[in-house]
Design an enzyme around this catalytic site. Structure first.
Site, PDB file in Angstrom:
ATOM      1  N   LYS C  73     -42.760  13.849  -4.673  1.00 45.99           N
ATOM      2  CA  LYS C  73     -42.522  13.193  -3.379  1.00 45.99           C
ATOM      3  C   LYS C  73     -43.673  13.507  -2.419  1.00 45.99           C
ATOM      4  O   LYS C  73     -44.163  14.632  -2.372  1.00 45.99           O
ATOM      5  CB  LYS C  73     -41.185  13.692  -2.813  1.00 45.99           C
ATOM      6  N   SER C 148     -33.839   9.420   1.005  1.00 48.23           N
ATOM      7  CA  SER C 148     -35.217   9.185   1.378  1.00 48.23           C
ATOM      8  C   SER C 148     -36.192   9.283   0.222  1.00 48.23           C
ATOM      9  O   SER C 148     -37.305   8.791   0.315  1.00 48.23           O
ATOM     10  CB  SER C 148     -35.643  10.194   2.447  1.00 48.23           C
ATOM     11  N   SER C 172     -30.592  12.876   0.070  1.00 49.78           N
ATOM     12  CA  SER C 172     -31.838  12.156  -0.232  1.00 49.78           C
ATOM     13  C   SER C 172     -32.303  12.250  -1.670  1.00 49.78           C
ATOM     14  O   SER C 172     -33.251  11.566  -2.056  1.00 49.78           O
ATOM     15  CB  SER C 172     -32.962  12.652   0.676  1.00 49.78           C
TER      16      SER C 172
END
Ligand SMILES: [Mg+2]
Ligand SMILES: [Zn+2]
Lengths: 468, 101, 481
Positions: C73, C148, C172
Site C-alpha cells: 500500500k 481504503s 480498510s
C-alpha cells in the site's frame, strides 16, 4: 498609601543532559552545523514514531525524589497541537493532566509540578529574502528539536525579584548536583518565565498576573520582576487595572513590552499521545533513582548552618561541592580537641584553590594554630606553602622557621626594645595620649619575626616597656 | 448545526483555507456528520466508565539512552520545498506568534 | 520449470514452495508479475518497479517468502520509492527509510514489485478519495473495490500481484477484501509494527495481508508481525503464527451478534452469510446468537476518535520539510493554509475539520472523551462475549461493491460501510474476511474475529470454512466475471 505585596511564580524549562533526544536516538549536541542531528522521528517524517528515552524518565524521577514530589504511579504523554515551524510534527509531545511529578518543594518555595516534554527546534531569522517578495524569511534547524525538557512550575510563593533570583540559583545548583542538566542560562539549557501579580499587603486573593517571558539571566530575572512589580503598582495606584498579558523585558532599557496578542486564543487540543504507552515507575526504577540521589544543596546548607557556619559561607561551600567535600574531610581528619567547624571553614576560605594541600594537612595546620604553636599570620604562610607544594604542616613550620616565638623569650623583649628606640616619634605620640599609635610599632616587629610572634604578647611588651 | 463561524474557526485552527464553496459544502456536511455523531449522546450517563485511549495494555516501553546515527543533512533536506543555508526556509513567523516548548 | 501463464495461478505459498524446490525461477516470477502490474487497467498502482530483476537482497537463501513479490500500500514508507499515501500533498515524496513491516517482508524474501493505490491517508471506504484516481473493481469495473486499501485488494483479486499488504483502521483491509473476493486479515492491534506506516489514526491503524487464500495470509502475517523497538505500541505474539490446517470446526463455539446482522445488511449478503453459518454447523461448530449491546454506537465513536487523531497526525504536512508547498500570500499562516488547502482532498479536509472540532476547547468531553468511554464499553462487550464463544462471525460489509460515485455525495452513507468492522477496530482485536460466495454476481465477505492474539484460532477456522466454501476467486474467473 497602600503597600503592595508582589506574588511571583516561576515556570522553568530545563534541558536534560541525556546523551540522546527525548523520543529518538539522535545525539544531543550544540554548536554543530544545522540539521546534522536529525532523523525521521525528530524531523516529523511521515510514518515515524516516538519512543521514550529511559534516561529522561530516570532524571525526572531524580528530580521528583529530590524535591519530595508525589510521583505519578502511571503518567502519560499528551499531544499539544499547534502550528509553528520549530515544531516538526505540528504538535509537541508533553505531559498534561498526569505529570510525572506533582507537588514537592525546594527551600521555601512549593512546586506545583514537574513534567517532561520535548524542546522545539531553532528558528534563525534570515532577514529580507529575494525569493519571497521582500518578505522576511527564517531558516529552521532541527538539531535542538526533540531535546528532553523538564518543565518545573512553582506555586506563587516568591515575594520579590531578589528572592526569585536567589531561589533560581538554588534550583540551578540543585539540578547541577543532581547531574540532570548543565543548567546554563546563557546556552539556553535553563530558561525561566515568571508570573507576576501584586496585591494589597495583608490580603490573600491573587491579583491579575502577567507573564514575563524568557528571562535569560539571573540578573534579568530580578530586574524584570522588579520593573514589572513597579509597573503594576503604578498602574493600580493611578486607578488603572492590570491586564493579563505576556510581556517581553528589555534589559537594556528596562522596559516591558507586550508580545502581540495572538490572533486567536490558544486552543492546543490536548489529547493522549496514542503512539506512546504510560510510564509507571517500577520499584527497580525508583530504587535506581534513590541510590543515585546526592545530598541536596538546601539540605547541605542547613547542615552547615547547624555546624555554626554563617549562611553565606554555608552557601559558598554548597555551590562548590568539591570544596564542601574538602571542608568535611578536613573536619573528619581533625583530632582532639576538635576545632570549631567555622574555624576550619575560615582557613579553607583563605585559599581560593586547594592545590596540593590535603584535608589532613589543613586539619593539622588548624590544630597548630589553635594550640598557639603557629600564629595566624605564620599559618597563612604555611598554608601558601602547603597549597603550592603539599607536605605536612609541621614539616613546613620547621623548615621555614615559622613556629611561634615563646612569649617569655628574651629575644622578643630585646627586639621590642630596639624597635622602640628606632621610633622615637611614635613613642612621642603614644606618650602624648594616643595609645593606638602603638600599632605603628607592631608592623616592624611582626615583619622581623616573620609573623611568628603572638600579637597580643607583643602589645603587652610594648605597653610594659613604655610604662603606659 | 455548525455555524459558519464555527466552521471558519475550526478551519483556522487546522490551517485549512476554505473557499466560499467549500465553506457552504463542508458546513452542511459537517453539520450532518456531527448530528449523526451525537448519537453517542444517547447512551446516557457514562460517568463511571473509564476512557480507553489505547487497547495496548503495556507500560514503560522505553528506549536506552544510546545514540543512533542521524541522517546526513543532505538527506534530511532532500525533500524540502525550500532548503537554504543548511536549513528549511520558511516565511518568518510574525512577532508574537506561538513559540515552542 | 513452471512458466507463464501457469505461474500466475499459484498462491504465494505454492509459488514459494516451487521456488524452494527449484521448479520456479524467482526472477521469472518477478518479471511475470512486473509485466502484469505494468499493464494494469484498474488503476491499482501508484508505482510499479521498472527493474528487470528483483532486488537481490530480497532473495536471501531460505527466506520463507522465497522471492515471491509483494504489492505494498502506498502509505508504507519505502526508501527511495514514492510513498504518497494517495495524497497530492505527498506527490513524489521518496522517504529516506523503509517501514518495519516492509523491511521484514523483504528480509523474509518478498521484494516490493508495486505500491498500491488507496484512499488518501487511508480515509475512505471506496478508494474514490485517492489523489491518483479511483481504483476499479475487477469483478465489475463500474464498481468500487472498497477502501481504503482498494488497490491492494483489487490487485490481488485481478492477479496483478500474488499477494499484497494494506492497513486497516476501521475496516480498510476487511471491507475491500470482501468487495473484491479475496482474503484480508487485520491482526491484533500492535501485532505488526506501525513504524513507517503513514499514520491515519494511531490508536487504530494496523497493517495486514491481502491474499488469495487463508494459508497465504498466515504466511505473510508470520513474516510481518513481531515487536519492534521503534514502535512503543507493538507487541510480540505470545505464540508463533502457524500455517492453518483445520478441515472442520468441531468444538468451535461461534457467536453471531444480533446487532451486526439482519437489519442494515443487504438481503443477498445476509443470505450468503446465513448459508455459511449452516455450513459452519455442518462442519461441527456450535453457533449461537450473542449480543454486543454497544456495537450500534461504535461507528459514531469511531468517527470521532479517528478524525481527532488524524487532525493531529496530519498537522505535519505543512509545506516546511517535505511535500507540497503553496506560498499563498507569502506569510507563514497563508503558506500553511494554502498548502494544506491545495494538498488535501475533500474527505481528508472533512475529517480534519471534524477531528479538530471534536478536540477543540469546550467539546473534548462531549465528543472525544465520550467516544473513548464508548470504546471501553465496546471492549467490555467483546470481553463478555468471548467468555461464552471462541469466535464471532458477521458479514464483513453490509453490501456488495457499489457503483463508482454512488455514495460520494453522502458522507454518512459512506461511513456505514464500516458498520460491521469498526467495533473490532475499537477493541483492537483481530478479524479476517474470507470470500463468502456471490450476491448479484459480486463477492461478499464473511468476517471472523476473536480475542486479542487469537490469530491462530481465527486462521484455523477460516481455513476450514474456506475449504468447505470452495470459492473460486481465481484471476481467470474474476476476469470472466
Ligand atoms: Mg513547556
Ligand atoms: Zn532524531
Amino acid at each position: 498609601m497602600t503597600d503592595f505585596e508582589p506574588v511571583i511564580g516561576l515556570e522553568i524549562h530545563v534541558q536534560l543532559g541525556t546523551r540522546t533526544k527525548m523520543f529518538c536516538g539522535c545525539a544531543l549536541a550544540f554548536g554543530d552545523d544545522p540539521n546534522v542531528h536529525t532523523c525521521p522521528v525528530c524531523l516529523g517524517l511521515p510514518g515515524s514514531l516516538p519512543v521514550v528515552n529511559a534516561e529522561a524518565i530516570h532524571y525526572g524521577l531524580l528530580m521528583g525524589l529530590a524535591f519530595g514530589c508525589e510521583l505519578a504511579p502511571r503518567s502519560i504523554f499528551h499531544r499539544k497541537n499547534y502550528f509553528y515551524p520549530d515544531l516538526a510534527k505540528g504538535y509537541q509531545i508533553s505531559q498534561y493532566d498526569v505529570p510525572l511529578c506533582a507537588g514537592g518543594r525546594l527551600g521555601d518555595v512549593r512546586l506545583h509540578r514537574i513534567h517532561l516534554e520535548e524542546d522545539a527546534a531553532k528558528l534563525v531569522h534570515e532577514g529580507s529574502s529575494g525569493r519571497i517578495h521582500g518578505a522576511d524569511a527564517s531558516v529552521v534547524d532541527y538539531n535542538r528539536g526533540g531535546t528532553p525538557l523538564a518543565e518545573i512550575v512553582t506555586e506563587p510563593d516568591l515575594r520579590s525579584g531578589e528572592q526569585a533570583r536567589e531561589w533560581l540559583i538554588l534550583l540551578r545548583e540543585t539540578l547541577r548536583q543532581l547531574g540532570v542538566s548543565d543548567v546554563d542560562m546563557s546556552q539556553g539549557s535553563l530558561r525561566c518565565d515568571a508570573n507576576v501579580s501584586v496585591r494589597p499587603a495583608g490580603t490573600t486573593a491573587l491579583g491579575t498576573k502577567t507573564e514575563l517571558k524568557n528571562m535569560n539571566s539571573f540578573a534579568y530575572l530580578e530586574a524584570g520582576i522588579r520593573a514589572e512589580v513597579a509597573r503594576q503598582v503604578a498602574l493600580i495606584e493611578g486607578g488603572g487595572a492590570v491586564v493579563q498579558e505576556t510581556l517581553h523585558f528589555d534589559p537594556r532599557t528596562g522596559s516591558l513590552t507586550p508580545l502581540r496578542s495572538k490572533e486567536e486564543a490558544h486552543d492546543y487540543r490536548y489529547f493522549p499521545e496514542p503512539d506512546l504507552v504510560p510510564v509507571a515507575p517500577t520499584p527497580e526504577m525508583l530504587e535506581r533513582a534513590r541510590t543515585a540521589l546526592p545530598e541536596l544543596p538546601a539540605d547541605r546548607i542547613a547542615r552547615y548552618e547547624a555546624l555554626g557556619l554563617p549562611t553565606e559561607q554555608a552557601r559558598t561551600l554548597t555551590w562548590r561541592p568539591q570544596r564542601g567535600a574538602f571542608f568535611e574531610a578536613a573536619l573528619d581528619a581533625a583530632g582532639e580537641p576538635a576545632p570549631a567547624p567555622r574555624v576550619v571553614a575560615n582557613w579553607l576560605e583563605r585559599t581560593p584553590e586547594t592545590g596540593a594541600v590535603t584535608p589532613d594537612a589543613l586539619a593539622g595546620l588548624v590544630a597548630l594554630v589553635e594550640a598557639g604553636q603557629v600564629t595566624g599570620d605564620a599559618g597563612r604562610r604555611v598554608l601558601e606553602v602547603l597549597v603550592a607544594e603539599g607536605g605536612e604542616p609541621a614539616t613546613v613550620v620547621e623548615r621555614e622557621g615559622l613556629g611561634a616565638m615563646d612569649g617569655d623569650d628574651a629575644e622578643l623583649e630585646a627586639l621590642v626594645a630596639r624597635v622602640i628606640t628606632e621610633h622615637p616619634d611614635v613613642v612621642e605620640r603614644i606618650r602624648g595620649g594616643n595609645p593606638k599609635a602603638a600599632g605603628a610599632l607592631m608592623g616592624p616587629i611582626m615583619r622581623e619575626t616573620k609573623g611568628r610572634a603572638d600579637g597580643a604578647r607583643v602589645q603587652a611588651l610594648i605597653r610594659a616597656q613604655l610604662g603606659v | 448545526m455548525l455555524s459558519r463561524d464555527q466552521v471558519l474557526h475550526v478551519a483556522r485552527l487546522a490551517r485549512l483555507e476554505l473557499s466560499e464553496d467549500e465553506l457552504d459544502r463542508f458546513g452542511g456536511e459537517l453539520s450532518r456528520v456531527v448530528e449523526w455523531i451525537d448519537t453517542i449522546g444517547e447512551l446516557g450517563d457514562l460517568e463511571d466508565v473509564p476512557p480507553t485511549s489505547h487497547v495496548v495494555a503495556v507500560e514503560n516501553v522505553l528506549r536506552p539512552d544510546e545514540p543512533r546515527p542521524s541522517l546526513p543533512a543532505r538527506v534530511a533536506l532532500d525533500q524540502a520545498p525550500d532548503a537554504a543555508d543548511g536549513g528549511f526556509r520558511v516565511p518568518s513567523p510574525g512577532a508574537g506568534s506561538e513559540t515552542g516548548a | 520449470m513452471i512458466r507463464r501463464p501457469e505461474l500466475l495461478e499459484l498462491t504465494g505459498a505454492q509459488a514459494a514452495r516451487h521456488v524452494r524446490e527449484g521448479e520456479l525461477d524467482p526472477a521469472e516470477l518477478w518479471r511475470a508479475y512486473r509485466a502484469r502490474a505494468a499493464a494494469d487497467e484498474l488503476n491499482c498502482f501508484t508505482w510499479v518497479s521498472d527493474e528487470a530483476e528483483p532486488d537481490p537482497s530480497a532473495l536471501a537463501e531460505g527466506g520463507p517468502l522465497a522471492g515471491v513479490p509483494v504489492g505494498v500500500k502506498d502509505l508504507f514508507c519505502t526508501q527511495g520509492i514514492p510513498s504518497q499515501a494517495g495524497s497530492r500533498i505527498l506527490e513524489g515524496y521518496r522517504p529516506p527509510y523503509t517501514a518495519t513491516a516492509v523491511r521484514r517482508l523483504r528480509e523474509a524474501g518478498a521484494p516490493v514489485v508495486a505500491k498500491t493505490n488507496q484512499d488518501e491517508f487511508a480515509m475512505g471506504s471506496s478508494n474514490e478519495n485517492s489523489a491518483f484516481g479511483p481504483v476499479r473493481n475487477p469483478w465489475d469495473t463500474t464498481r468500487v473495490p472498497g477502501g481504503s486499501s482498494g488497490g491492494s485488494a483489487a490487485a490481488v483479486a485481478a492477479g496483478l500481484v500474488p499477494w499484497a499488504i494494506g492497513t486497516d483502521t476501521g475496516g480498510s483491509i476487511r471491507q475491500p477484501a470482501a468487495l473484491c473476493g479475496v482474503v484480508g486479515l487485520k491482526p491484533t492491534y500492535g501485532s505488526v509494527s506501525r513504524y513507517g506506516m503513514i499514520a491515519f489514526a494511531s490508536s487504530l491503524d494496523q497493517a495486514g495481508p491481502f491474499t488469495r487464500d487463508v494459508t497465504d495470509a498466515a504466511l505473510l502475517l508470520q513474516a510481518m508481525q513481531g515487536a519492534d523497538p521503534a514502535d512503543a505500541t507493538s507487541l510480540g505474539h505470545p505464540e508463533p503464527v502457524r500455517a492453518p490446517g483445520a478441515t472442520d470446526l468441531r468444538g468451535v463455539r461461534l457467536g453471531v451478534p444480533d446487532e451486526l446482522t439482519g437489519e442494515g445488511i443487504e438481503p443477498g449478503v445476509q443470505a450468503s452469510f446465513d448459508a455459511s453459518l449452516d455450513l459452519a454447523r455442518h462442519l461441527g461448530a456450535e453457533v449461537t446468537t450473542i449480543s454486543l449491546p454497544h456495537a450500534p454506537q461504535a461507528l459514531a465513536a469511531y468517527y470521532l476518535i479517528a478524525p481527532a487523531e488524524c487532525s493531529s497526525n496530519l498537522a505535519r504536512f505543512d509545506g516546511v520539510r517535505y511535500g507540497l508547498r503553496v506560498p499563498g500570500d507569502g506569510d507563514l499562516l497563508s503558506m500553511y493554509s494554502a498548502t494544506r488547502a491545495a494538498g488535501f482532498g475533500p474527505e481528508v479536509k472533512r475529517r480534519i475539520l471534524i477531528g479538530t472540532y471534536a478536540l477543540s476547547s469546550g467539546y473534548y468531553d462531549a465528543y472525544y472523551g465520550r467516544a473513548q468511554q464508548v470504546r471501553t464499553l465496546i471492549a467490555r462487550d467483546f470481553e463478555a462475549a468471548f467468555a461464552g464463544v471462541d469466535l464471532i462471525a458477521t458479514p464483513t460489509a453490509p453490501g456488495v461493491a457499489f457503483e463508482l460515485g454512488a455514495k460520494t455525495a453522502d458522507p454518512v452513507a459512506m461511513y456505514l460501510n464500516d458498520y460491521c468492522t469498526v467495533p473490532m477496530s475499537l477493541a483492537g482485536i483481530p478479524g479476517i474476511s474470507i470470500p463468502n460466495g456471490l450476491s448479484e454476481g459480486l463477492p461478499t465477505g464473511l468476517q471472523l474475529c476473536g480475542p486479542a492474539f487469537s490469530e491462530n484460532r481465527i486462521l484455523e477456522a477460516a481455513h476450514a470454512l474456506e475449504r468447505a466454501l470452495a470459492f473460486d476467486g481465481s484471476p481467470a474467473r474474476v476476469a470472466a466475471a
